[in-house]
Scaffold this motif. Sequence first.
Motif, PDB file in Angstrom:
ATOM      1  N   ASN A   1     -20.329 -21.733  15.717  1.00  0.00           N
ATOM      2  CA  ASN A   1     -21.663 -21.220  16.013  1.00  0.00           C
ATOM      3  C   ASN A   1     -22.490 -21.163  14.739  1.00  0.00           C
ATOM      4  OD1 ASN A   1     -21.210 -20.764  18.792  1.00  0.00           O
ATOM      5  ND2 ASN A   1     -20.124 -18.884  18.332  1.00  0.00           N
TER       6      ASN A   1
ATOM      7  N   ALA B   1     -29.030 -18.957  13.430  1.00  0.00           N
ATOM      8  CA  ALA B   1     -30.357 -19.577  13.335  1.00  0.00           C
ATOM      9  C   ALA B   1     -31.151 -19.061  12.136  1.00  0.00           C
ATOM     10  CB  ALA B   1     -31.137 -19.327  14.622  1.00  0.00           C
TER      11      ALA B   1
ATOM     12  N   GLY C   1     -26.491 -24.149  20.963  1.00  0.00           N
ATOM     13  CA  GLY C   1     -26.507 -23.651  19.594  1.00  0.00           C
ATOM     14  C   GLY C   1     -25.164 -23.609  18.912  1.00  0.00           C
TER      15      GLY C   1
END
Length: 282
Positions: A56, A59, A19
């Motif tokens: 990062n 989400a 991710g």
Amino acid sequence: VKALPEHLPSWISLSSEKGSIAVGARVRYFQGDASANGGDPTTLSQRDPVVLFRLNCDARTGTFVTTFARDTDLLHSLACNDPQAASDSTALRIAQYSKSKRGRGANTGVAAALASGRIIRDAFEGLARSMNVLGQRTGVGGGWKDNDDMSASLRQRAIQLACKDVRASLITCSGIAAVFGLSAVSMGVATGISPQVDMAGGPVSSIANQTILPVPPLSILLDQNLVETTSRTTDGDKTSRLHSDQEFFGVCCSADDSGLTLYGTSLFVRLNSPVAIPHRNE
């Protein structure tokens, strides 16, 4: 991650890890006159790229946040413009400016005393914004709605412009991370001394005809001498002043399409008082 590398210099590598996007670089080291190839930088090409930092992705929102390795405390603090990243001397200057001046004068003095934190914070915030714009252009966090036949071509043009912004930000941030992350750890291991920021004057403009990133060098104090100078006023009175001549070993870098090159430099600084901004002579 698969499409972006074609817009980046060959020395930058991107990889997807759980991710996040790991940003790595092949680092070159300038050897100067001692180099057998006439002073050209040498690349440790047989080694894998060094991971400098990670991006990062949230989400839920699709926005990007920069994260750093646990050992690179200095880089992490500078990216947040944390005053704790400053040396004792720099902290003293900040306290003096905040105490003696108010308003704009104090803010200007603090900014000059801790220039590295401000520059590095702005660079990584700019990278996060560029990645967020690129994510929005490519549909991260939401879908696209084509209103007419021109929507697809306009979107493609917007993606290309966003890639150029990401490219420029990645080059700058990779150079910064190589100096204040990789080099800071290496200098600490090699010498047993923690390197300091904003101790050796402002940014170095150029070395060996190469433009250096406009960030003050990371440095370690090697030697210093107290020098007393005597002068006479117009009234004939004799006055004496003390200043400190300091020698530092500094690290700075250049980053462009050709590569990321680290330079070790000898820096000579004059300090007129403990709370004065260092003035570099050479």
